[in-house]
Design a protein around this motif. Structure first.
Motif, PDB file in Angstrom:
ATOM      1  N   PHE A  37      18.368 -29.969 -15.114  1.00 49.84           N
ATOM      2  CA  PHE A  37      17.384 -31.024 -15.360  1.00 49.84           C
ATOM      3  C   PHE A  37      17.467 -32.121 -14.308  1.00 49.84           C
ATOM      4  CE2 PHE A  37      16.995 -29.259 -19.686  1.00 49.84           C
ATOM      5  CZ  PHE A  37      15.603 -29.200 -19.742  1.00 49.84           C
ATOM      6  N   ILE A  38      18.665 -32.428 -13.834  1.00 47.17           N
ATOM      7  CA  ILE A  38      18.801 -33.432 -12.773  1.00 47.17           C
ATOM      8  C   ILE A  38      18.129 -32.949 -11.494  1.00 47.17           C
ATOM      9  CG2 ILE A  38      20.487 -34.528 -11.244  1.00 47.17           C
ATOM     10  CD1 ILE A  38      22.347 -34.682 -13.739  1.00 47.17           C
ATOM     11  N   MET A  40      15.666 -30.954 -11.319  1.00 45.03           N
ATOM     12  CA  MET A  40      14.240 -30.865 -11.558  1.00 45.03           C
ATOM     13  C   MET A  40      13.550 -32.228 -11.414  1.00 45.03           C
ATOM     14  SD  MET A  40      12.601 -28.806 -14.766  1.00 45.03           S
ATOM     15  CE  MET A  40      14.019 -27.796 -15.028  1.00 45.03           C
ATOM     16  N   ALA A  41      14.292 -33.295 -11.536  1.00 39.20           N
ATOM     17  CA  ALA A  41      13.712 -34.639 -11.546  1.00 39.20           C
ATOM     18  C   ALA A  41      13.224 -35.051 -10.160  1.00 39.20           C
ATOM     19  CB  ALA A  41      14.748 -35.642 -12.038  1.00 39.20           C
ATOM     20  N   GLY A  42      12.301 -36.003 -10.145  1.00 37.89           N
ATOM     21  CA  GLY A  42      11.815 -36.589  -8.899  1.00 37.89           C
ATOM     22  C   GLY A  42      10.665 -35.817  -8.309  1.00 37.89           C
ATOM     23  N   GLY A  44       7.776 -37.037  -7.518  1.00 38.68           N
ATOM     24  CA  GLY A  44       6.478 -37.618  -7.825  1.00 38.68           C
ATOM     25  C   GLY A  44       6.062 -38.618  -6.763  1.00 38.68           C
ATOM     26  N   ILE A  55       6.863 -32.093  -4.789  1.00 38.50           N
ATOM     27  CA  ILE A  55       7.000 -31.680  -6.193  1.00 38.50           C
ATOM     28  C   ILE A  55       7.105 -30.159  -6.310  1.00 38.50           C
ATOM     29  CG2 ILE A  55       4.546 -31.514  -6.771  1.00 38.50           C
ATOM     30  CD1 ILE A  55       5.312 -32.991  -9.401  1.00 38.50           C
ATOM     31  N   ARG A  60      12.944 -27.506  -7.130  1.00 38.23           N
ATOM     32  CA  ARG A  60      12.340 -27.852  -8.420  1.00 38.23           C
ATOM     33  C   ARG A  60      11.644 -26.666  -9.091  1.00 38.23           C
ATOM     34  NH1 ARG A  60      11.490 -32.357  -5.255  1.00 38.23           N
ATOM     35  NH2 ARG A  60      12.571 -34.184  -6.059  1.00 38.23           N
ATOM     36  N   ALA A  64      16.225 -25.135 -10.210  1.00 40.29           N
ATOM     37  CA  ALA A  64      16.472 -25.915 -11.426  1.00 40.29           C
ATOM     38  C   ALA A  64      16.157 -25.128 -12.707  1.00 40.29           C
ATOM     39  CB  ALA A  64      15.697 -27.223 -11.372  1.00 40.29           C
TER      40      ALA A  64
END
Length: 89
Positions: A37-38, A40-42, A44, A55, A60, A64
């Motif tokens: 999950f970490i 996968m973040a960001g 954007g 993205i 991602r 992830a």
């Protein structure tokens, strides 16, 4: 009288459902899921009118989600693991 004492001993000797080895694998699985999950973040964009192709990075889209699924598989293994089955008498 003997039966009452035996019941008291059985109640006092309750064990956990899982053993130490199960909990170790559960913690490893949770860590792998959190890492997924970490990762996968960001990616954007601060401005909604500007598209950020970051993205759709490999990290991602592929890495992830694979880590999250591997983490869930480790959790299933940890639940199904029976550490007593390999003990020798």
């Amino acid at each position: 009288m003997g039966e009452k004492k035996r019941r008291e001993e059985e109640v006092g000797m309750q064990e956990f459902i899982f053993h130490r080895k199960n909990y170790k694998f559960m913690l490893i699985g949770i860590a792998v899921i959190a890492l997924g999950f970490i990762l996968m973040a960001g990616g954007g964009s601060d401005d909604p009118n500007v598209f950020n192709p970051e993205i759709y990075s490999w990290r991602r889209i592929r890495l992830a989600p694979a880590l999250v699924l591997i983490g869930f598989a480790i959790e299933v293994y940890a639940i199904l693991l029976n550490p007593d089955s390999k003990k020798e008498n």
